[in-house]
Design a protein around this motif. Structure first.
Motif, PDB file in Angstrom:
ATOM      1  N   ILE A  28       0.896  -1.168  -0.027  1.00 26.03           N
ATOM      2  CA  ILE A  28      -0.023   0.136  -0.092  1.00 26.03           C
ATOM      3  C   ILE A  28       0.770   1.192   0.075  1.00 26.03           C
ATOM      4  CG2 ILE A  28      -2.260  -0.610   0.910  1.00 26.03           C
ATOM      5  CD1 ILE A  28      -1.075   0.088   3.759  1.00 26.03           C
ATOM      6  N   THR A  29       0.586   2.428  -0.515  1.00 29.68           N
ATOM      7  CA  THR A  29       1.127   3.610  -0.708  1.00 29.68           C
ATOM      8  C   THR A  29       0.950   4.391   0.663  1.00 29.68           C
ATOM      9  OG1 THR A  29      -0.794   4.776  -1.452  1.00 29.68           O
ATOM     10  CG2 THR A  29       0.624   3.745  -2.979  1.00 29.68           C
ATOM     11  N   ASP A  30       1.721   5.311   0.985  1.00 31.77           N
ATOM     12  CA  ASP A  30       1.461   6.063   2.105  1.00 31.77           C
ATOM     13  C   ASP A  30       0.108   6.788   2.294  1.00 31.77           C
ATOM     14  OD1 ASP A  30       3.961   5.294   3.074  1.00 31.77           O
ATOM     15  OD2 ASP A  30       5.017   7.310   2.553  1.00 31.77           O
ATOM     16  N   GLU A  31      -0.318   7.394   0.918  1.00 33.79           N
ATOM     17  CA  GLU A  31      -1.676   7.855   0.770  1.00 33.79           C
ATOM     18  C   GLU A  31      -2.833   6.894   1.234  1.00 33.79           C
ATOM     19  OE1 GLU A  31      -2.154   9.525  -2.946  1.00 33.79           O
ATOM     20  OE2 GLU A  31      -4.052  10.494  -2.407  1.00 33.79           O
ATOM     21  N   GLU A  32      -2.471   5.927   0.732  1.00 34.68           N
ATOM     22  CA  GLU A  32      -3.659   5.045   1.121  1.00 34.68           C
ATOM     23  C   GLU A  32      -3.758   4.751   2.195  1.00 34.68           C
ATOM     24  OE1 GLU A  32      -3.966   1.936  -3.009  1.00 34.68           O
ATOM     25  OE2 GLU A  32      -2.284   1.806  -1.595  1.00 34.68           O
ATOM     26  N   PHE A  33      -2.352   4.556   2.995  1.00 33.04           N
ATOM     27  CA  PHE A  33      -2.441   4.070   4.387  1.00 33.04           C
ATOM     28  C   PHE A  33      -3.154   5.344   5.232  1.00 33.04           C
ATOM     29  CE2 PHE A  33      -0.670   3.872   8.701  1.00 33.04           C
ATOM     30  CZ  PHE A  33      -1.261   2.667   8.972  1.00 33.04           C
ATOM     31  N   ALA A  34      -2.899   6.385   4.776  1.00 34.06           N
ATOM     32  CA  ALA A  34      -3.442   7.644   5.406  1.00 34.06           C
ATOM     33  C   ALA A  34      -5.024   7.580   5.539  1.00 34.06           C
ATOM     34  CB  ALA A  34      -3.114   8.802   4.731  1.00 34.06           C
ATOM     35  N   TRP A  35      -5.691   7.115   4.275  1.00 37.79           N
ATOM     36  CA  TRP A  35      -6.909   7.015   4.264  1.00 37.79           C
ATOM     37  C   TRP A  35      -7.541   5.632   5.197  1.00 37.79           C
ATOM     38  CZ3 TRP A  35     -10.083  10.372   2.608  1.00 37.79           C
ATOM     39  CH2 TRP A  35      -9.756  11.342   1.265  1.00 37.79           C
ATOM     40  N   ILE A  36      -6.569   4.627   5.111  1.00 36.03           N
ATOM     41  CA  ILE A  36      -7.161   3.436   5.880  1.00 36.03           C
ATOM     42  C   ILE A  36      -7.208   3.825   7.499  1.00 36.03           C
ATOM     43  CG2 ILE A  36      -6.165   1.258   6.771  1.00 36.03           C
ATOM     44  CD1 ILE A  36      -5.123   0.898   3.536  1.00 36.03           C
ATOM     45  N   VAL A 118      -8.827   0.651  17.191  1.00 34.83           N
ATOM     46  CA  VAL A 118     -10.206   0.075  17.201  1.00 34.83           C
ATOM     47  C   VAL A 118     -10.864   0.282  15.850  1.00 34.83           C
ATOM     48  CG1 VAL A 118     -12.519   0.191  18.265  1.00 34.83           C
ATOM     49  CG2 VAL A 118     -10.418   0.515  19.521  1.00 34.83           C
ATOM     50  N   ILE A 119     -11.415  -0.827  15.485  1.00 37.10           N
ATOM     51  CA  ILE A 119     -12.256  -0.442  14.109  1.00 37.10           C
ATOM     52  C   ILE A 119     -13.831  -1.115  14.329  1.00 37.10           C
ATOM     53  CG2 ILE A 119     -11.373  -2.697  12.860  1.00 37.10           C
ATOM     54  CD1 ILE A 119     -11.882  -0.641  10.277  1.00 37.10           C
ATOM     55  N   THR A 120     -14.960  -0.348  14.174  1.00 36.09           N
ATOM     56  CA  THR A 120     -16.155  -0.974  14.210  1.00 36.09           C
ATOM     57  C   THR A 120     -16.406  -1.666  12.943  1.00 36.09           C
ATOM     58  OG1 THR A 120     -17.086   0.923  12.887  1.00 36.09           O
ATOM     59  CG2 THR A 120     -17.004   1.184  15.412  1.00 36.09           C
ATOM     60  N   SER A 121     -17.505  -2.798  13.268  1.00 34.89           N
ATOM     61  CA  SER A 121     -17.864  -3.480  12.121  1.00 34.89           C
ATOM     62  C   SER A 121     -18.430  -2.778  10.904  1.00 34.89           C
ATOM     63  CB  SER A 121     -18.897  -4.771  12.681  1.00 34.89           C
ATOM     64  OG  SER A 121     -20.146  -3.821  13.433  1.00 34.89           O
ATOM     65  N   GLU A 122     -18.975  -1.731  10.996  1.00 33.86           N
ATOM     66  CA  GLU A 122     -19.426  -0.842  10.146  1.00 33.86           C
ATOM     67  C   GLU A 122     -18.190  -0.343   9.225  1.00 33.86           C
ATOM     68  OE1 GLU A 122     -20.712  -0.382  13.026  1.00 33.86           O
ATOM     69  OE2 GLU A 122     -22.797  -1.150  12.821  1.00 33.86           O
ATOM     70  N   ALA A 123     -17.275   0.412  10.048  1.00 37.16           N
ATOM     71  CA  ALA A 123     -16.147   0.951   9.446  1.00 37.16           C
ATOM     72  C   ALA A 123     -15.319  -0.175   8.603  1.00 37.16           C
ATOM     73  CB  ALA A 123     -15.267   1.445  10.472  1.00 37.16           C
ATOM     74  N   GLN A 124     -15.259  -1.456   9.357  1.00 37.74           N
ATOM     75  CA  GLN A 124     -14.620  -2.463   8.712  1.00 37.74           C
ATOM     76  C   GLN A 124     -15.254  -2.762   7.190  1.00 37.74           C
ATOM     77  OE1 GLN A 124     -12.678  -5.252  11.200  1.00 37.74           O
ATOM     78  NE2 GLN A 124     -12.852  -7.028   9.629  1.00 37.74           N
ATOM     79  N   GLU A 125     -16.507  -2.739   7.292  1.00 40.61           N
ATOM     80  CA  GLU A 125     -17.068  -3.333   6.079  1.00 40.61           C
ATOM     81  C   GLU A 125     -16.672  -2.066   4.966  1.00 40.61           C
ATOM     82  OE1 GLU A 125     -21.231  -3.809   6.209  1.00 40.61           O
ATOM     83  OE2 GLU A 125     -21.040  -5.355   7.663  1.00 40.61           O
ATOM     84  N   GLN A 126     -16.988  -0.894   5.205  1.00 40.49           N
ATOM     85  CA  GLN A 126     -16.625   0.233   4.435  1.00 40.49           C
ATOM     86  C   GLN A 126     -15.324   0.258   4.092  1.00 40.49           C
ATOM     87  OE1 GLN A 126     -17.756   3.824   6.448  1.00 40.49           O
ATOM     88  NE2 GLN A 126     -19.773   3.159   6.834  1.00 40.49           N
ATOM     89  N   LEU A 127     -14.399  -0.165   5.000  1.00 39.95           N
ATOM     90  CA  LEU A 127     -12.882  -0.188   4.759  1.00 39.95           C
ATOM     91  C   LEU A 127     -12.483  -1.212   3.547  1.00 39.95           C
ATOM     92  CD1 LEU A 127      -9.741   0.624   5.094  1.00 39.95           C
ATOM     93  CD2 LEU A 127      -9.876  -1.306   7.063  1.00 39.95           C
TER      94      LEU A 127
END
Lengths: 204, 204
Positions: A28-36, A118-127
Motif C-alpha cells: 500500500i502507498t502512504d496515501e492509501e494508508f492515511a485513508w485506511i 479500534v475499528i467498528t464492524s461498519e467501518a471495517q465493512e466500508q474499509l
C-alpha cells in the motif's frame, strides 16, 4: 499542550505498527494508508478494564499496538476460563458477535495497560469495500488465526497437562513471562495451584 | 462412453456447488467462474481412503461437494483423535502445512465415499492474484472457520462431557446421524463405550 502532543505522538507510533503489519502481507502507498487509518480510533485501556462484557454486542475489532488482551468466559462454576490472548500486532474480537451482531458469550479484558486501534464492524465493512487489498490482509490474518486455533484444539486433546504447559513455554516463553501466572493457568485449564506445582517440579 | 459422460455430468454438478457457495459471498460472472474452475481438479476418495498422511506436506485445499472428510492425529497412546470434520461446502486442509510447506501433523481421511474439488497451494496463490475477489471469499471462509474453532475451544473447556455431546446433537443433528458413532466419540474425546452410555441414558 504537552498531553496533546504526546497523544499525537502515540497515535503516530501506533499507526506505524499497523502499517508495518499491513506491509508484511500487502503493498500500500502512504496515501492509501492515511485513508485506511481514518477508519480507526485510538483507545487505551487500564489493567483489568473490560473492552467487552458477556451479553453485549461486540461492535469492534481490536488491533493491539501495546499490551495484552485476553478473552474469557465464566464456566458453570463461575470460574473465568481464558480462551485466547492477543499481544502486539494481534487482532482480537468476538468474531461471531462481530459478524452476526448477536450478544457475545465472552468478555474481553486488558491484562495490563493496553493500547489498541479500534475499528467498528461498519467501518471495517466500508474499509474492505473501499480498499479491496485489505481483503487479502484480513484473509491472511484469519487464515493464520484459524491455523493457530486448530493447533490449540490438537494440543488440548493430545498433550498431558504438564506437556501442555511446557509446550506453551517453549513456543511462547516471552508470553509466559509477561502474563500473570493465574491467567496462564486459566488459559491451560489448570488451577493456579496445579500450575505452581508443575513449575516447582521443573525447577527442582 | 457412458462413464465419460457421467464423469462430465459429475464435474458439472460439483462446479455448480462451488459456484453457489462463491455467490453467497461474492459477485462473479459465468465467464470468470469458468476461469476459476480451471484451477481446480476433481477427485473422488473411497471410504477410509487418506487424502493426507502425517509427515507429508499438505499441498492441497479440499472443497467437499459430496461426502465427509475428517482430520485426525494419533495421540501418544496411538488412539486416533479427530479434531475436525468437513461436510458439503466446507473446506479442509492442514493450514499450517499448506501455508508453510512443512510436514503435516495430521491425517485427512474420507469418512464415506467423498467427492472433492482440489486446489493446490500454487494454484490457489495464482487464483488469488488473478482474481482478487477470491480474497474476499476466502477471508469470509477463514473468518467463519476461525469463529467455529474458537467456539469449539470454549465448549471443550466449559461443557461437561454429556453437555458436549448434547450440544453437538442440537447444533448438528444431521451430522451426528451421518457419522459413525466411534468417530463422533473421537471428535468429542470420549471412548465409544462412554458415548454409547450417554446415548442410552438419554433414550431411557
Amino acid at each position: 499542550m504537552l498531553l496533546c502532543s504526546n497523544l499525537h505522538h502515540s497515535k503516530k507510533i501506533m499507526s506505524e505498527i499497523l502499517k508495518a503489519h499491513l506491509q508484511k502481507f500487502i503493498t500500500i502507498t502512504d496515501e492509501e494508508f492515511a485513508w485506511i487509518m481514518d477508519y480507526f480510533e485510538v483507545k487505551t485501556f487500564a489493567k483489568k478494564q473490560n473492552l467487552l462484557e458477556e451479553g453485549q454486542i461486540c461492535r469492534a475489532n481490536f488491533f493491539v499496538t501495546k499490551g495484552i488482551l485476553r478473552k474469557f468466559h465464566l464456566n458453570e462454576k463461575g470460574v473465568e476460563q481464558t480462551t485466547e490472548f492477543a499481544i502486539e500486532t494481534w487482532w482480537m474480537t468476538d468474531n461471531i458477535s462481530f459478524e452476526h451482531r448477536t450478544p457475545s458469550e465472552f468478555h474481553i479484558q486488558a491484562v495490563e495497560k493496553t493500547e489498541v486501534l479500534v475499528i467498528t464492524s461498519e467501518a471495517q465493512e466500508q474499509l474492505l469495500s473501499r480498499f479491496p487489498v485489505m481483503e487479502k490482509y484480513f484473509r491472511i490474518v484469519y487464515q493464520r488465526a484459524f491455523a493457530a486455533s486448530q493447533n490449540r484444539v490438537k494440543y488440548i486433546f493430545s498433550l498431558s497437562k504438564e506437556e501442555f504447559y511446557f509446550n506453551l513455554l517453549k513456543r511462547h516463553p516471552e508470553f509466559v513471562q509477561r502474563v500473570p501466572q493465574y491467567l496462564v493457568a486459566s488459559f491451560l485449564g489448570f488451577t493456579p495451584e496445579y500450575l505452581s506445582e508443575i513449575r516447582k517440579k521443573s525447577v527442582s
